[in-house]
Design a protein around this motif. Structure first.
Motif, short mmCIF file in Angstrom:
data_model
loop_
_atom_site.label_atom_id
_atom_site.label_comp_id
_atom_site.label_asym_id
_atom_site.label_seq_id
_atom_site.Cartn_x
_atom_site.Cartn_y
_atom_site.Cartn_z
N ILE A 50 0.84 -1.20 0.00
CA ILE A 50 0.00 0.00 0.00
C ILE A 50 0.88 1.26 0.00
CG2 ILE A 50 -1.75 1.29 1.32
CD1 ILE A 50 -2.66 -1.39 -0.05
N ASN A 51 1.95 1.21 0.80
CA ASN A 51 2.80 2.41 0.92
C ASN A 51 3.74 2.60 -0.26
OD1 ASN A 51 1.64 2.91 3.39
ND2 ASN A 51 3.20 1.78 4.53
N PRO A 53 3.60 1.04 -3.81
CA PRO A 53 3.11 0.18 -4.90
C PRO A 53 4.05 0.19 -6.09
CG PRO A 53 1.90 2.25 -4.85
CD PRO A 53 2.79 2.26 -3.65
N ILE B 155 11.79 -5.17 -0.18
CA ILE B 155 11.16 -3.88 -0.47
C ILE B 155 12.24 -2.79 -0.55
CG2 ILE B 155 9.53 -2.13 0.38
CD1 ILE B 155 8.15 -4.68 -0.61
N LYS B 159 12.92 -0.46 -3.69
CA LYS B 159 12.88 1.01 -3.56
C LYS B 159 14.12 1.62 -4.18
CE LYS B 159 10.37 1.68 0.79
NZ LYS B 159 10.61 1.96 2.22
N GLY B 162 14.27 1.83 -7.83
CA GLY B 162 13.34 2.78 -8.46
C GLY B 162 12.08 2.15 -9.01
N CYS B 163 11.80 0.88 -8.64
CA CYS B 163 10.62 0.18 -9.17
C CYS B 163 9.33 0.60 -8.47
CB CYS B 163 10.75 -1.33 -8.98
SG CYS B 163 12.11 -2.06 -9.86
N LEU B 164 9.46 1.15 -7.26
CA LEU B 164 8.26 1.40 -6.46
C LEU B 164 7.97 2.89 -6.35
CD1 LEU B 164 8.86 -1.12 -3.52
CD2 LEU B 164 7.69 -1.53 -5.69
N ASP B 165 6.69 3.19 -6.27
CA ASP B 165 6.26 4.56 -6.02
C ASP B 165 6.54 4.93 -4.57
OD1 ASP B 165 5.33 5.60 -8.34
OD2 ASP B 165 3.28 4.86 -8.08
N THR B 166 6.82 6.19 -4.33
CA THR B 166 6.97 6.63 -2.94
C THR B 166 5.63 7.13 -2.41
OG1 THR B 166 7.74 8.70 -3.86
CG2 THR B 166 9.42 7.21 -3.03
N GLU B 167 4.67 7.27 -3.30
CA GLU B 167 3.34 7.72 -2.87
C GLU B 167 2.45 6.52 -2.61
OE1 GLU B 167 -0.14 10.48 -4.79
OE2 GLU B 167 1.90 10.76 -5.49
N ALA B 168 1.81 6.50 -1.43
CA ALA B 168 0.95 5.37 -1.07
C ALA B 168 -0.30 5.35 -1.92
CB ALA B 168 0.59 5.45 0.40
N LEU B 169 -0.92 4.17 -2.02
CA LEU B 169 -2.17 4.04 -2.77
C LEU B 169 -3.29 4.77 -2.05
CD1 LEU B 169 -1.96 0.27 -3.73
CD2 LEU B 169 -2.11 2.16 -5.35
#
Lengths: 427, 169
Positions: A50-51, A53, B155, B159, B162-169
């Motif tokens: 969730i944090n 994605p 995770i 991170k 650079g595969c993951l967003d830093t903004e939560a869903l």
């Protein structure tokens, strides 16, 4: 062991490996590509997803998102979690997104959709992903953090385990079901952590895809890495007009050696039951159990929420009533199974007997909803696990058996041998 | 991540499954509350008596069960490493992917009494019981899994890449 003779599991791993190596053997680690990825509603409860994605999927046409574990949301936490997974589905541009009512349990649904194809590797978080082994392919549970990696890269890793061979001969005699076959071999073989199972034997040809899927699904309870069935006419016929693409079946090399060999004659296996708290080395014939009253009877799950389970239950329940001191909950695995069971009259027969038929979901199997056990209660279930506390209270007891045995127990109010209603070889 | 871990031992038996480590009630609790229910059915009250850095020693087939984040609960309780007679493959993956070292040695339970001070050298693959003086070699984790543990879990690696967003869903 001759290094260049490969079994089915090793061949699939090698075919998906990113290395130039021409062979694999036990102890090796292989980095592999995956053919499909399934993300489930339960991921909505994982803060790491969730944090943070994934920015994008390695191939959105290979990613499916399926709501099965807590469908529909039984509480506000799941409602919030699934609302975020819906956002993720939209953000990643996933076409294969299945909200409540549209898929059911991922393992059964994937088979119906023709995603489970010989030679493939599928990544899914759920521990019963090994169900896919019935389709001459590989899958195993990965966990949600790892699935993030797979969604981003399309790759994962496996440690090649030693492989045992289990030969299944003869054909099951009524009222024995494939759950009983599994419980028999779980009782005798016990746990095989970090090892694989390959099934062989002329008995497999007599088994339907549902029956094979029960066995492959339940192999998760033996703690194995992978379990796999051979490709044959029954599987070929199942895949006709269903397979989503071309596929390449695997067969073990002739003279491949296995680390151990087991053999079972399915004709000799009576209805079996697993006693509470664990499955392996904890099973016995139902006829040897004695009188165990049950408060709740459950038929369902990825293993045993199949059309053959509902048929088996309906055959026993037809014209009879669930005992007043117990309750029966039946959870079909998918909408297609539900619809077929309705068309064939099974749903009506279960309801007329006093059973409750729920919507497709993992449901009470994991103690999430749809039939939680209270302190001191005893259940008999054809679902996948009987661990302490699994279906609710830690002070509850869970016996596990075939759907026929669960249906017979629902009528009697205690754990009962289905032979009492169906006669057959063990009456 | 330290490659040599020293801590007090908690000893569990065979077939400790994920549902014991992460009972279903944890699914709907706030993240910080979940570890309090670790071993809720088989050893109630255990999380309150664990000290940060303790090591979990177990018997055969540790971690049988589901993909639920059982290893995260152990980390949350304060456990710094697991050494068992054998480990379920899914538990191993989940442990490594959240940065919890988990290794196996077939004789481990015969070498440890609960409360012993023990040491696990992850690089050398060496176990020492500092209370009794006993030691035994175990098979180290492959280096690429140690890299995941060193990073604090998969995770963190994703991170960084650079595969993951830093903004939560």
């Amino acid at each position: 062991m001759v290094a260049n003779l490969l079994n089915m599991i090793e061949k699939i791993l090698l075919a998906h490996s990113d290395s130039d190596t021409k062979t694999v053997s036990p102890g090796d680690i292989v980095n592999v590509s995956v053919d499909r990825v399934m993300l489930l509603d339960i991921a909505g409860l994982h803060p790491e997803l969730i944090n943070n994605p994934p920015k994008e999927a390695f191939d959105r046409s290979k990613l499916a998102i399926i709501f099965d574990h807590f469908a529909p949301a039984p509480n506000i936490e799941m409602a919030i979690g699934t609302s975020k997974i819906r956002k993720l589905a939209h953000k990643l541009g996933v076409n294969d997104f299945y909200d409540y009512g549209r898929a059911g349990i991922s393992h059964a649904f994937a088979a119906e959709r023709g995603w489970l194809l010989p030679g493939r590797i599928i990544a899914n978080t759920d521990s019963h992903s090994i169900a896919a082994g019935a389709y001459n392919m590989l899958s195993r549970g990965l966990g949600t953090p790892e699935l993030l990696q797979v969604i981003c890269t399309g790759r994962t890793w496996f440690i090649v385990g030693e492989t045992v061979n289990i030969e299944l001969n003869g054909s099951m005699q009524s009222p024995t079901e494939s759950k009983d076959v599994f419980l028999k071999l779980a009782g005798e073989i016990g746990d095989l952590p970090n090892e694989n199972i390959e099934f062989s034997g002329e008995g497999i040809g007599q088994m339907t895809m549902d029956q094979r899927s029960v066995v492959s699904t339940m192999c998760a309870e033996l703690s194995v890495e992978f379990a796999i069935f051979p490709y044959d006419k029954v599987l070929k016929s199942y895949l006709k007009n269903r397979a989503e693409s071309y596929f390449r079946p695997v067969r073990p090399d002739e003279h491949t050696e296995y680390s151990r060999y087991y053999s079972f004659d399915m004709r000799d296996i009576p209805p079996m039951v697993a006693l509470p708290d664990s499955v392996s080395r904890n099973t016995k014939p139902v006829s040897e159990l004695g009188n165990i009253p049950v408060d709740q009877c459950v038929i369902g799950s990825c293993a045993n929420g199949r059309i053959e389970d509902l048929e088996s239950a309906a055959r026993i329940l037809k014209g009879r009533k669930v005992h007043r001191d117990t309750r029966l909950i039946v959870t079909p695995a998918t909408p297609e199974i539900y619809r077929n069971a309705e068309r064939l009259g099974y749903i009506g027969e279960i309801i007329d007997a006093g059973g409750m038929v729920t919507n497709p979901t993992c449901g009470s199997c994991m103690g999430g909803h749809m039939g939680i056990l209270a302190d001191g209660e005893t259940a008999i279930t054809s679902t996948t696990r009987n661990f302490r506390g699994r279906m609710g209270s830690r002070e509850a007891k869970i016996y596990m058996a075939s759907s026929a045995t669960v249906a017979a127990s629902a009528i009697k109010g205690y754990v009962a041998d289905p032979s009492e209603f169906l006669g057959g070889a063990f009456s | 991540m330290k490659r040599v871990i020293t801590g007090r031992a908690w000893v569990f038996g065979d077939n400790i499954n994920t549902d014991l480590m992460y009972p279903h009630i944890c699914y709907t609790l706030p993240e910080g509350e979940r570890p309090k229910y670790t071993m809720w059915a088989n050893r109630p009250g255990w999380p309150e008596i664990v000290s940060r850095g303790d090591i979990l020693v177990a018997g055969k087939n540790f971690g049988l069960g589901s993909s639920r984040p059982a290893a995260s609960n152990l980390l949350g309780v304060g456990i710094s490493a697991v050494i068992a007679e054998s480990l379920n493959g899914l538990f191993l993956r989940n442990a490594v992917n959240v940065g919890l070292p988990a290794v196996s040695s077939q004789v481990i339970r015969s070498m440890v009494t609960e409360g012993d001070l023990i040491e696990i050298d992850l690089t050398e693959g060496n176990f020492r019981n500092l209370s009794t003086g006993g030691s035994v070699a175990f098979r180290s984790l492959p280096e690429f899994l140690m890299d995941v543990i060193d990073a604090g879990g998969i995770i963190e690696i994703l991170k960084r890449s650079g595969c993951l967003d830093t903004e939560a869903l």
